[in-house]
Design a protein around this motif. Structure first.
Motif, PDB file in Angstrom:
ATOM      1  N   ASP A   1       2.912 -14.021   2.882  1.00  0.00           N
ATOM      2  CA  ASP A   1       2.552 -14.284   1.482  1.00  0.00           C
ATOM      3  C   ASP A   1       1.159 -14.880   1.331  1.00  0.00           C
ATOM      4  O   ASP A   1       0.791 -15.316   0.238  1.00  0.00           O
ATOM      5  CB  ASP A   1       3.580 -15.227   0.856  1.00  0.00           C
ATOM      6  N   THR A   2       0.379 -14.905   2.392  1.00  0.00           N
ATOM      7  CA  THR A   2      -0.973 -15.460   2.331  1.00  0.00           C
ATOM      8  C   THR A   2      -1.934 -14.396   1.809  1.00  0.00           C
ATOM      9  O   THR A   2      -2.057 -13.327   2.403  1.00  0.00           O
ATOM     10  CB  THR A   2      -1.431 -15.925   3.727  1.00  0.00           C
ATOM     11  N   PRO A   3      -2.623 -14.667   0.698  1.00  0.00           N
ATOM     12  CA  PRO A   3      -3.560 -13.676   0.161  1.00  0.00           C
ATOM     13  C   PRO A   3      -4.675 -13.347   1.151  1.00  0.00           C
ATOM     14  O   PRO A   3      -5.237 -14.239   1.793  1.00  0.00           O
ATOM     15  CB  PRO A   3      -4.141 -14.367  -1.079  1.00  0.00           C
ATOM     16  N   GLY A   4      -4.933 -12.062   1.314  1.00  0.00           N
ATOM     17  CA  GLY A   4      -6.010 -11.608   2.185  1.00  0.00           C
ATOM     18  C   GLY A   4      -5.675 -11.579   3.670  1.00  0.00           C
ATOM     19  O   GLY A   4      -6.522 -11.214   4.475  1.00  0.00           O
ATOM     20  N   TYR A   5      -4.450 -11.929   4.042  1.00  0.00           N
ATOM     21  CA  TYR A   5      -4.078 -11.948   5.466  1.00  0.00           C
ATOM     22  C   TYR A   5      -3.850 -10.531   5.968  1.00  0.00           C
ATOM     23  O   TYR A   5      -3.176  -9.737   5.333  1.00  0.00           O
ATOM     24  CB  TYR A   5      -2.809 -12.790   5.683  1.00  0.00           C
ATOM     25  N   ARG A   6      -4.412 -10.231   7.126  1.00  0.00           N
ATOM     26  CA  ARG A   6      -4.207  -8.936   7.771  1.00  0.00           C
ATOM     27  C   ARG A   6      -3.301  -9.115   8.974  1.00  0.00           C
ATOM     28  O   ARG A   6      -3.469 -10.043   9.749  1.00  0.00           O
ATOM     29  CB  ARG A   6      -5.530  -8.320   8.211  1.00  0.00           C
ATOM     30  N   ARG A   7      -2.369  -8.206   9.112  1.00  0.00           N
ATOM     31  CA  ARG A   7      -1.399  -8.222  10.202  1.00  0.00           C
ATOM     32  C   ARG A   7      -2.110  -8.145  11.545  1.00  0.00           C
ATOM     33  O   ARG A   7      -3.014  -7.335  11.738  1.00  0.00           O
ATOM     34  CB  ARG A   7      -0.463  -7.031  10.031  1.00  0.00           C
ATOM     35  N   LYS A   8      -1.680  -8.984  12.497  1.00  0.00           N
ATOM     36  CA  LYS A   8      -2.222  -8.964  13.853  1.00  0.00           C
ATOM     37  C   LYS A   8      -1.341  -8.077  14.723  1.00  0.00           C
ATOM     38  O   LYS A   8      -0.115  -8.143  14.656  1.00  0.00           O
ATOM     39  CB  LYS A   8      -2.261 -10.366  14.448  1.00  0.00           C
ATOM     40  N   MET A   9      -1.986  -7.249  15.529  1.00  0.00           N
ATOM     41  CA  MET A   9      -1.264  -6.369  16.445  1.00  0.00           C
ATOM     42  C   MET A   9      -1.783  -6.630  17.856  1.00  0.00           C
ATOM     43  O   MET A   9      -2.989  -6.692  18.074  1.00  0.00           O
ATOM     44  CB  MET A   9      -1.475  -4.905  16.062  1.00  0.00           C
TER      45      MET A   9
ATOM     46  N   ARG B   1      -2.254  -4.861  -3.611  1.00  0.00           N
ATOM     47  CA  ARG B   1      -2.816  -5.399  -4.864  1.00  0.00           C
ATOM     48  C   ARG B   1      -1.668  -5.964  -5.683  1.00  0.00           C
ATOM     49  O   ARG B   1      -0.720  -5.261  -6.011  1.00  0.00           O
ATOM     50  CB  ARG B   1      -3.513  -4.297  -5.662  1.00  0.00           C
ATOM     51  N   ILE B   2      -1.781  -7.233  -6.011  1.00  0.00           N
ATOM     52  CA  ILE B   2      -0.719  -7.925  -6.734  1.00  0.00           C
ATOM     53  C   ILE B   2      -1.242  -8.327  -8.114  1.00  0.00           C
ATOM     54  O   ILE B   2      -2.330  -8.885  -8.233  1.00  0.00           O
ATOM     55  CB  ILE B   2      -0.253  -9.165  -5.945  1.00  0.00           C
ATOM     56  N   TYR B   3      -0.433  -8.025  -9.130  1.00  0.00           N
ATOM     57  CA  TYR B   3      -0.811  -8.393 -10.505  1.00  0.00           C
ATOM     58  C   TYR B   3      -0.227  -9.753 -10.824  1.00  0.00           C
ATOM     59  O   TYR B   3       0.991  -9.944 -10.873  1.00  0.00           O
ATOM     60  CB  TYR B   3      -0.310  -7.344 -11.499  1.00  0.00           C
ATOM     61  N   ASP B   4      -1.114 -10.719 -11.022  1.00  0.00           N
ATOM     62  CA  ASP B   4      -0.730 -12.071 -11.422  1.00  0.00           C
ATOM     63  C   ASP B   4      -1.947 -12.721 -12.075  1.00  0.00           C
ATOM     64  O   ASP B   4      -2.761 -13.334 -11.394  1.00  0.00           O
ATOM     65  CB  ASP B   4      -0.262 -12.881 -10.217  1.00  0.00           C
TER      66      ASP B   4
ATOM     67  N   LEU C   1      -6.933 -16.605  -7.486  1.00  0.00           N
ATOM     68  CA  LEU C   1      -7.751 -15.572  -6.852  1.00  0.00           C
ATOM     69  C   LEU C   1      -7.810 -14.271  -7.645  1.00  0.00           C
ATOM     70  O   LEU C   1      -8.449 -13.309  -7.214  1.00  0.00           O
ATOM     71  CB  LEU C   1      -7.228 -15.277  -5.442  1.00  0.00           C
ATOM     72  N   ALA C   2      -7.152 -14.240  -8.787  1.00  0.00           N
ATOM     73  CA  ALA C   2      -7.101 -13.006  -9.581  1.00  0.00           C
ATOM     74  C   ALA C   2      -8.479 -12.661 -10.131  1.00  0.00           C
ATOM     75  O   ALA C   2      -9.254 -13.526 -10.511  1.00  0.00           O
ATOM     76  CB  ALA C   2      -6.098 -13.164 -10.718  1.00  0.00           C
TER      77      ALA C   2
ATOM     78  N   HIS D   1      -5.580  -8.904 -10.985  1.00  0.00           N
ATOM     79  CA  HIS D   1      -5.069  -8.558  -9.659  1.00  0.00           C
ATOM     80  C   HIS D   1      -5.744  -9.411  -8.578  1.00  0.00           C
ATOM     81  O   HIS D   1      -6.875  -9.851  -8.742  1.00  0.00           O
ATOM     82  CB  HIS D   1      -5.358  -7.088  -9.343  1.00  0.00           C
ATOM     83  N   TYR D   2      -5.022  -9.600  -7.489  1.00  0.00           N
ATOM     84  CA  TYR D   2      -5.608 -10.192  -6.282  1.00  0.00           C
ATOM     85  C   TYR D   2      -5.055  -9.468  -5.067  1.00  0.00           C
ATOM     86  O   TYR D   2      -4.062  -8.756  -5.150  1.00  0.00           O
ATOM     87  CB  TYR D   2      -5.359 -11.714  -6.207  1.00  0.00           C
TER      88      TYR D   2
END
Length: 128
Positions: free
Chosen positions: A33-41, A69-72, A77-78, A83-84
């Motif tokens: 749920d962290t905005p801007g976080y990219r999954r680590k592989m 993209r989340i509408y809030d 950060l919107a 959107h953020y």
């Protein structure tokens, strides 16, 4: 006897690699749920050593898939459209990866234990 120690070293390296994989999966889940976080592989590499092949953790890569993209409109950060950017972590994928890493860890642990038991039994036979 060195074959036993080589096997134990190989299984131990695989255990360390799967533990690292589980660590990254847990980081991904914690930051879902962290905005801007990219999954680590994490990737694995075969490493040649004097006693044989070992498993090593390769480079940790970031998932390049698009961020959600989340509408809030009330979010700090919107943008002007409300959107953020959320994260690109899919919890179903992370749970599947965690389960696969756990099963691989358990299999390597079982092989490690069986090799250790075989070595101990061989030592007992040689003492007689």
């Amino acid at each position: 006897m060195s074959d036993f120690s080589n096997s134990l070293a190989a299984f131990a390296s695989a255990l360390r690699a799967q533990a690292a994989r589980l660590r990254h999966v847990s980081e991904n889940i914690a930051n879902a749920d962290t905005p801007g976080y990219r999954r680590k592989m994490v990737s694995f590499e075969a490493v040649e050593e004097a006693g044989g092949e070992r498993v090593a953790v390769g480079r940790v890569r970031l998932d390049r898939r698009a961020l959600e993209r989340i509408y809030d409109p009330g979010h700090p950060l919107a943008d002007e459209t409300g959107h953020y950017r959320g994260s690109n972590v899919d919890l179903m994928i992370e749970i599947a990866d965690a389960r696969e890493a756990q099963r691989s860890y358990e299999a390597n642990l079982k092989m490690f234990d069986q090799t250790r038991q075989m070595s101990a039994n061989l030592m007992n036979l040689l003492r007689k």
